[in-house]
Design an enzyme around this catalytic site. Structure first.
Site, PDB file in Angstrom:
ATOM      1  N   SER A 109      25.103   0.410  50.068  1.00  0.00           N
ATOM      2  CA  SER A 109      26.241   1.317  49.995  1.00  0.00           C
ATOM      3  C   SER A 109      27.564   0.570  49.886  1.00  0.00           C
ATOM      4  O   SER A 109      27.825  -0.117  48.915  1.00  0.00           O
ATOM      5  CB  SER A 109      26.226   2.251  51.203  1.00  0.00           C
ATOM      6  OG  SER A 109      27.185   3.264  51.097  1.00  0.00           O
ATOM      7  N   ASP A 248      32.099   4.492  46.079  1.00  0.00           N
ATOM      8  CA  ASP A 248      31.644   3.246  46.697  1.00  0.00           C
ATOM      9  C   ASP A 248      30.482   2.684  45.891  1.00  0.00           C
ATOM     10  O   ASP A 248      30.149   3.187  44.815  1.00  0.00           O
ATOM     11  CB  ASP A 248      31.277   3.456  48.171  1.00  0.00           C
ATOM     12  CG  ASP A 248      30.075   4.374  48.363  1.00  0.00           C
ATOM     13  OD1 ASP A 248      29.790   5.169  47.453  1.00  0.00           O
ATOM     14  OD2 ASP A 248      29.417   4.294  49.415  1.00  0.00           O
ATOM     15  N   ASP A 250      27.257   2.678  45.916  1.00  0.00           N
ATOM     16  CA  ASP A 250      26.135   3.505  45.465  1.00  0.00           C
ATOM     17  C   ASP A 250      26.577   4.912  45.093  1.00  0.00           C
ATOM     18  O   ASP A 250      25.750   5.780  44.829  1.00  0.00           O
ATOM     19  CB  ASP A 250      25.015   3.541  46.509  1.00  0.00           C
ATOM     20  CG  ASP A 250      25.380   4.304  47.764  1.00  0.00           C
ATOM     21  OD1 ASP A 250      26.587   4.395  48.079  1.00  0.00           O
ATOM     22  OD2 ASP A 250      24.470   4.794  48.455  1.00  0.00           O
ATOM     23  N   ASP A 252      27.920   7.523  46.597  1.00  0.00           N
ATOM     24  CA  ASP A 252      27.665   8.745  47.351  1.00  0.00           C
ATOM     25  C   ASP A 252      28.869   9.166  48.192  1.00  0.00           C
ATOM     26  O   ASP A 252      28.815  10.170  48.889  1.00  0.00           O
ATOM     27  CB  ASP A 252      26.420   8.620  48.229  1.00  0.00           C
ATOM     28  CG  ASP A 252      26.554   7.590  49.342  1.00  0.00           C
ATOM     29  OD1 ASP A 252      27.547   6.828  49.362  1.00  0.00           O
ATOM     30  OD2 ASP A 252      25.642   7.540  50.201  1.00  0.00           O
TER      31      ASP A 252
END
Length: 449
Positions: A109, A248, A250, A252
């Site tokens: 992440s 960010d 990833d 999400d």
């Protein structure tokens, strides 16, 4: 429940150190294959060979961990579809859309490139409940026994995962609206959305300037994205854009920036969305977390909208939404949930919901949030040794009690251990910013001792 490997968002750590090593990740794939992919959406054993989708972000270690996971699943007799670099919510969507047994994401992440992690989605596109994660951990303690050769799993690439997901994102934007005339700066954090997010907004009519869209395996989240919104702020002003969108690594989570360079966090964007839903059909309530600003709770209650707090982590926001039958929730960090649009937090979809709200109201972000002023919050992240329990530390507890006594009716203290890093997060919220900073520093000093 005490978990040995899983944190609040899967398993995460520094690459090369336990548990993020090739041998462990192979065993994890095997264990997950045994527990997860054998079950169909109804919970019964699938009559056909189970298939799992694997996606990843742009970290260099993703190649190694992808191969290890693939080997583990194959050893358990599970087929694998490889999506390549795609956002975490893309894996959730594609797993559900393709009727697969489970989805796996290789990502840490918002963490730096030297970290990585593994997180899972169910066949329905939801993050796994604690009970399933516990079952996987139990399976990890057993011996890994490869299935016979004729039962080994196979792997293949998923054609056009990128295109499928772009079309899904666009489908969440109202068909009667478009983004023509808007100039957007989109910061992809050199992460998984680098080849997806700019196209989504462009195909809906916006003029798009992409930044943070040149990943090299080592630069994910490095001075770009939602963890460094100051980069986007400067770019929006330099480009004289209408808005900026920060994702960010990833993709999400979401932060946004207006034309003046002002940064809007997840609490403020949640408020914008609740106002829009209330004006266009209504809603019963919204879910935040223990970290959600008190101003949001007060504003929602004044509008007659119910509000509930979940534990920190979008998985827990989701659980409370499902328990109450509500649709909208989120975190200040930028994880936002719209359960009538997606099963999980999605930075691109969230941005589209905010943009549609601004289009419908014909307002800027500043105008839409003018009626709510966030209380000052000071958040200090203190590095600690693994296993440190602040609740058993007399000095920390005494400092918290002193702060609580000073904040009665005018603020609050929240101390929690991070679920993804060896950190204790100290947050003090108060109407007086100077007091919030002072008390947070006093508590953090005791955590450091």
């Amino acid at each position: 429940m005490t978990r040995k490997y899983f944190g609040t968002d899967g398993i995460r750590g520094r690459v090369g150190s336990a548990p993020i090593t090739p041998d462990f990740v192979m065993r994890l794939g095997y264990a997950a294959g045994k527990v997860l992919a054998q079950a169909g959406s109804s919970g019964s054993i699938s009559a056909t060979r189970p298939t799992v989708l694997i996606g990843k972000d742009t970290r260099i270690s993703g190649y190694m961990l992808e191969a290890a996971l693939e080997a583990g699943f194959a050893a358990a007799g599970v087929d694998v579809m490889l999506a390549g670099p795609v956002p975490t919510p893309a894996v959730a969507y594609l797993t559900r859309a393709l009727r697969l047994s489970a989805g796996v994401v290789i990502s840490a992440s918002h963490n730096p490139f030297h970290d990585n992690g593994i997180k899972f989605f169910s066949a329905q596109g939801n993050k796994l409940p604690d009970s399933i994660e516990a079952a996987i951990e139990a399976e990890l303690d057993k011996e890994m026994v490869c299935v016979s050769s004729e039962k080994l799993g196979k792997a293949r690439r998923l054609d056009d995962a990128r295109g499928r997901y772009i079309e899904f994102c666009k489908s969440t934007f109202p068909s009667e609206l478009d983004l023509r005339g808007m100039k957007l700066v989109v910061d992809c954090a050199h992460g998984a959305a680098y080849h997806i997010a700019p196209d989504v907004f462009h195909e809906l009519g916006a003029e798009v300037i992409a930044i943070g869209n040149q990943p090299n395996g080592l630069n994910i989240n490095d001075q770009y994205g939602a963890t460094h919104p100051e980069t986007l702020s400067a770019a929006v002003k330099a480009q004289q854009a209408d808005l900026g969108i920060a994702l960010d690594g990833d993709a999400d989570r979401l932060l946004m920036v207006d034309a003046s360079g002002r940064i809007y966090n997840g609490d403020e964007l949640l408020y914008v969305m609740v106002k829009d839903r209330l004006a266009n059909g209504g809603l019963d309530g919204a879910v935040g977390t223990l970290m959600t600003n008190m101003a949001v709770e007060s504003a929602l209650l004044e509008m007659g909208v119910g509000f509930a707090r979940a534990k920190v982590g979008d998985r827990y926001v989701l659980e409370v939404l499902q328990e109450r039958g509500w649709l909208v929730g989120g975190e200040g960090s930028g994880h936002l949930l719209f359960l009538d649009k997606h099963t999980t937090g999605d930075g691109i979809v969230s941005a589209l919901q905010v943009l549609s709200a601004l289009r419908r109201s014909n307002q800027t972000l500043a105008q839409s949030t003018a009626s709510m002023t966030l209380w000052p919050q000071t958040l200090i992240n203190v590095k600690v040794q693994p296993g440190f329990d602040w609740q058993k530390n007399a000095r920390v507890m005494a400092a918290k009690e002193r702060a609580d006594a000073k904040l009665v009716g005018a603020g609050r203290v929240l101390i929690r251990a991070s679920g993804t890093e060896p950190l204790v997060r100290v947050m003090v919220e108060a109407r007086d910013a100077v007091l919030a900073l002072s008390l947070a520093e006093q508590i953090a000093a005791e955590v450091r001792v």
